[in-house]
Design a protein around this motif. Structure first.
Motif, PDB file in Angstrom:
ATOM      1  N   PRO A  92     -16.885  42.437  51.003  1.00 37.78           N
ATOM      2  CA  PRO A  92     -18.246  42.903  51.283  1.00 37.78           C
ATOM      3  C   PRO A  92     -18.296  44.118  52.212  1.00 37.78           C
ATOM      4  O   PRO A  92     -19.302  44.813  52.264  1.00 37.78           O
ATOM      5  CB  PRO A  92     -18.924  41.698  51.939  1.00 37.78           C
ATOM      6  CG  PRO A  92     -18.162  40.524  51.435  1.00 37.78           C
ATOM      7  CD  PRO A  92     -16.741  41.007  51.321  1.00 37.78           C
ATOM      8  N   CYS A  93     -17.231  44.382  52.945  1.00 27.96           N
ATOM      9  CA  CYS A  93     -17.105  45.615  53.740  1.00 27.96           C
ATOM     10  C   CYS A  93     -16.554  46.667  52.784  1.00 27.96           C
ATOM     11  O   CYS A  93     -15.364  46.666  52.487  1.00 27.96           O
ATOM     12  CB  CYS A  93     -16.112  45.453  54.886  1.00 27.96           C
ATOM     13  SG  CYS A  93     -16.571  44.289  56.140  1.00 27.96           S
ATOM     14  N   ARG A 151     -25.763  49.562  64.658  1.00 25.60           N
ATOM     15  CA  ARG A 151     -25.902  50.530  63.566  1.00 25.60           C
ATOM     16  C   ARG A 151     -25.552  51.943  64.045  1.00 25.60           C
ATOM     17  O   ARG A 151     -24.871  52.687  63.348  1.00 25.60           O
ATOM     18  CB  ARG A 151     -27.325  50.498  63.021  1.00 25.60           C
ATOM     19  CG  ARG A 151     -27.545  49.384  62.029  1.00 25.60           C
ATOM     20  CD  ARG A 151     -28.880  49.522  61.315  1.00 25.60           C
ATOM     21  NE  ARG A 151     -29.806  48.451  61.603  1.00 25.60           N
ATOM     22  CZ  ARG A 151     -29.569  47.157  61.431  1.00 25.60           C
ATOM     23  NH1 ARG A 151     -28.417  46.751  61.008  1.00 25.60           N
ATOM     24  NH2 ARG A 151     -30.496  46.267  61.701  1.00 25.60           N
ATOM     25  N   GLU A 152     -26.011  52.273  65.240  1.00 25.75           N
ATOM     26  CA  GLU A 152     -25.740  53.595  65.811  1.00 25.75           C
ATOM     27  C   GLU A 152     -24.243  53.840  65.954  1.00 25.75           C
ATOM     28  O   GLU A 152     -23.760  54.943  65.715  1.00 25.75           O
ATOM     29  CB  GLU A 152     -26.424  53.679  67.177  1.00 25.75           C
ATOM     30  CG  GLU A 152     -26.276  54.988  67.892  1.00 25.75           C
ATOM     31  CD  GLU A 152     -26.980  54.929  69.243  1.00 25.75           C
ATOM     32  OE1 GLU A 152     -26.269  54.957  70.274  1.00 25.75           O
ATOM     33  OE2 GLU A 152     -28.225  54.834  69.254  1.00 25.75           O
ATOM     34  N   ARG A 153     -23.505  52.805  66.296  1.00 26.41           N
ATOM     35  CA  ARG A 153     -22.054  52.941  66.514  1.00 26.41           C
ATOM     36  C   ARG A 153     -21.224  52.605  65.282  1.00 26.41           C
ATOM     37  O   ARG A 153     -19.996  52.587  65.345  1.00 26.41           O
ATOM     38  CB  ARG A 153     -21.628  52.072  67.692  1.00 26.41           C
ATOM     39  CG  ARG A 153     -22.273  52.553  68.974  1.00 26.41           C
ATOM     40  CD  ARG A 153     -21.772  51.840  70.163  1.00 26.41           C
ATOM     41  NE  ARG A 153     -22.441  52.347  71.362  1.00 26.41           N
ATOM     42  CZ  ARG A 153     -22.180  51.943  72.564  1.00 26.41           C
ATOM     43  NH1 ARG A 153     -21.274  51.014  72.774  1.00 26.41           N
ATOM     44  NH2 ARG A 153     -22.824  52.446  73.588  1.00 26.41           N
ATOM     45  N   GLY A 154     -21.885  52.314  64.168  1.00 28.82           N
ATOM     46  CA  GLY A 154     -21.174  52.064  62.924  1.00 28.82           C
ATOM     47  C   GLY A 154     -20.615  50.669  62.765  1.00 28.82           C
ATOM     48  O   GLY A 154     -19.902  50.395  61.805  1.00 28.82           O
ATOM     49  N   ALA A 155     -20.924  49.760  63.695  1.00 27.19           N
ATOM     50  CA  ALA A 155     -20.425  48.389  63.586  1.00 27.19           C
ATOM     51  C   ALA A 155     -21.228  47.576  62.584  1.00 27.19           C
ATOM     52  O   ALA A 155     -20.704  46.641  61.975  1.00 27.19           O
ATOM     53  CB  ALA A 155     -20.446  47.710  64.953  1.00 27.19           C
ATOM     54  N   PHE A 156     -22.509  47.904  62.418  1.00 20.43           N
ATOM     55  CA  PHE A 156     -23.389  47.217  61.468  1.00 20.43           C
ATOM     56  C   PHE A 156     -23.799  48.216  60.397  1.00 20.43           C
ATOM     57  O   PHE A 156     -23.994  49.398  60.680  1.00 20.43           O
ATOM     58  CB  PHE A 156     -24.661  46.707  62.142  1.00 20.43           C
ATOM     59  CG  PHE A 156     -24.478  45.617  63.170  1.00 20.43           C
ATOM     60  CD1 PHE A 156     -23.266  44.985  63.374  1.00 20.43           C
ATOM     61  CD2 PHE A 156     -25.548  45.224  63.934  1.00 20.43           C
ATOM     62  CE1 PHE A 156     -23.128  43.983  64.329  1.00 20.43           C
ATOM     63  CE2 PHE A 156     -25.431  44.221  64.886  1.00 20.43           C
ATOM     64  CZ  PHE A 156     -24.215  43.603  65.081  1.00 20.43           C
ATOM     65  N   GLY A 157     -23.980  47.702  59.193  1.00 20.33           N
ATOM     66  CA  GLY A 157     -24.482  48.535  58.107  1.00 20.33           C
ATOM     67  C   GLY A 157     -26.008  48.526  58.091  1.00 20.33           C
ATOM     68  O   GLY A 157     -26.659  47.927  58.949  1.00 20.33           O
ATOM     69  N   THR A 158     -26.549  49.167  57.087  1.00 21.63           N
ATOM     70  CA  THR A 158     -27.996  49.170  56.886  1.00 21.63           C
ATOM     71  C   THR A 158     -28.443  47.746  56.581  1.00 21.63           C
ATOM     72  O   THR A 158     -27.821  47.041  55.776  1.00 21.63           O
ATOM     73  CB  THR A 158     -28.366  50.091  55.703  1.00 21.63           C
ATOM     74  OG1 THR A 158     -27.867  51.398  56.001  1.00 21.63           O
ATOM     75  CG2 THR A 158     -29.857  50.144  55.480  1.00 21.63           C
ATOM     76  N   LEU A 192     -26.229  37.739  58.238  1.00 27.01           N
ATOM     77  CA  LEU A 192     -25.506  38.632  57.330  1.00 27.01           C
ATOM     78  C   LEU A 192     -26.372  39.818  56.916  1.00 27.01           C
ATOM     79  O   LEU A 192     -25.918  40.967  56.933  1.00 27.01           O
ATOM     80  CB  LEU A 192     -25.029  37.851  56.099  1.00 27.01           C
ATOM     81  CG  LEU A 192     -23.962  36.793  56.381  1.00 27.01           C
ATOM     82  CD1 LEU A 192     -23.791  35.879  55.186  1.00 27.01           C
ATOM     83  CD2 LEU A 192     -22.649  37.437  56.789  1.00 27.01           C
ATOM     84  N   GLY A 193     -27.617  39.557  56.548  1.00 31.51           N
ATOM     85  CA  GLY A 193     -28.518  40.649  56.183  1.00 31.51           C
ATOM     86  C   GLY A 193     -28.719  41.613  57.335  1.00 31.51           C
ATOM     87  O   GLY A 193     -28.727  42.838  57.138  1.00 31.51           O
ATOM     88  N   ARG A 252     -24.890  42.934  55.396  1.00 26.73           N
ATOM     89  CA  ARG A 252     -24.224  42.231  54.299  1.00 26.73           C
ATOM     90  C   ARG A 252     -25.270  41.622  53.368  1.00 26.73           C
ATOM     91  O   ARG A 252     -26.287  41.132  53.829  1.00 26.73           O
ATOM     92  CB  ARG A 252     -23.329  41.096  54.803  1.00 26.73           C
ATOM     93  CG  ARG A 252     -22.279  41.440  55.794  1.00 26.73           C
ATOM     94  CD  ARG A 252     -21.152  42.254  55.182  1.00 26.73           C
ATOM     95  NE  ARG A 252     -19.987  42.265  56.021  1.00 26.73           N
ATOM     96  CZ  ARG A 252     -19.833  42.996  57.113  1.00 26.73           C
ATOM     97  NH1 ARG A 252     -20.813  43.769  57.526  1.00 26.73           N
ATOM     98  NH2 ARG A 252     -18.711  42.963  57.798  1.00 26.73           N
ATOM     99  N   ASP A 253     -24.976  41.612  52.095  1.00 28.09           N
ATOM    100  CA  ASP A 253     -25.811  40.916  51.124  1.00 28.09           C
ATOM    101  C   ASP A 253     -25.260  39.501  51.011  1.00 28.09           C
ATOM    102  O   ASP A 253     -24.130  39.306  50.535  1.00 28.09           O
ATOM    103  CB  ASP A 253     -25.730  41.626  49.768  1.00 28.09           C
ATOM    104  CG  ASP A 253     -26.536  40.935  48.690  1.00 28.09           C
ATOM    105  OD1 ASP A 253     -27.074  39.827  48.921  1.00 28.09           O
ATOM    106  OD2 ASP A 253     -26.619  41.507  47.585  1.00 28.09           O
TER     107      ASP A 253
END
Length: 181
Positions: A32-33, A148-155, A170-171, A175-176
């Motif tokens: 999922p990543c 999100r700003e640091r790239g650890a979390f996605g949209t 997860l969302g 993550r879906d």
């Protein structure tokens, strides 16, 4: 010490059990990543355990290394450091002055998220108890903008408000929950 240490132990144990079941046939599978195949994800788990061990002990930021297959041993060393009261006190200069308690929550979040990722990628079972899911959801909700700003979390992926805490977590981190290879 904090009440998340037992949750960290449980998540580390579940993730280690899962890692031990991963075979060579799984290493090239997507996860999922999007940027990781299974081998890359295992490498990331190993690095995360070493990083959190180091910063909890007041040490430096440790760079990633090549996959060695020793995640269970690394995560045990990480947990041994978190058994010490000083692992929970003060801040980590190596992590930009973040409080060590925040780093422990990050370690728990990393174990849960990537344990789930690994399970989805390989089709091997992985359970997250409701208490742990609720803790990582609450922590991630507070950290989402920075993550999100640091790239650890996605949209963020839209998940119904009445979905289980794990799915909402997860969302929130991008993550879906319905992801399949």
């Amino acid at each position: 010490m904090t009440d998340i240490l037992p949750l960290m132990r449980q998540a580390a144990g579940r993730t280690s059990a899962l890692v031990r079941k991963v075979g060579d046939e799984h290493l090239g599978l997507p996860t999922p990543c999007a940027e990781y195949e299974v081998k890359d994800l295992l490498n990331h788990l190993e690095w995360g355990a070493s990083l959190f061990e180091s910063v909890a002990a007041g040490g430096p930021f440790t760079p990633p290394k090549e996959y060695t297959g020793d995640f269970p041993e690394r995560v045990e060393r990480m947990l041994a450091v978190y058994e010490r009261p000083e692992a929970w006190e003060g801040t980590s200069e190596a992590m930009g002055g973040l409080p060590k308690v925040v780093l422990a929550n990050m370690a728990l979040t990393d174990l849960v998220a990537h344990g789930w990722d690994l399970s989805r990628a390989t089709g091997l079972p992985y359970e997250v108890d409701e208490e742990t899911a609720a803790v990582v959801l609450a922590f991630s909700a507070r950290m989402a903008p920075t993550g999100r700003e640091r790239g650890a979390f996605g949209t963020e992926v839209a998940v119904p408000d009445d979905a289980p805490p794990l799915d909402r977590f997860l969302g929130l981190i991008g993550r879906d929950p319905a992801w399949k290879p």
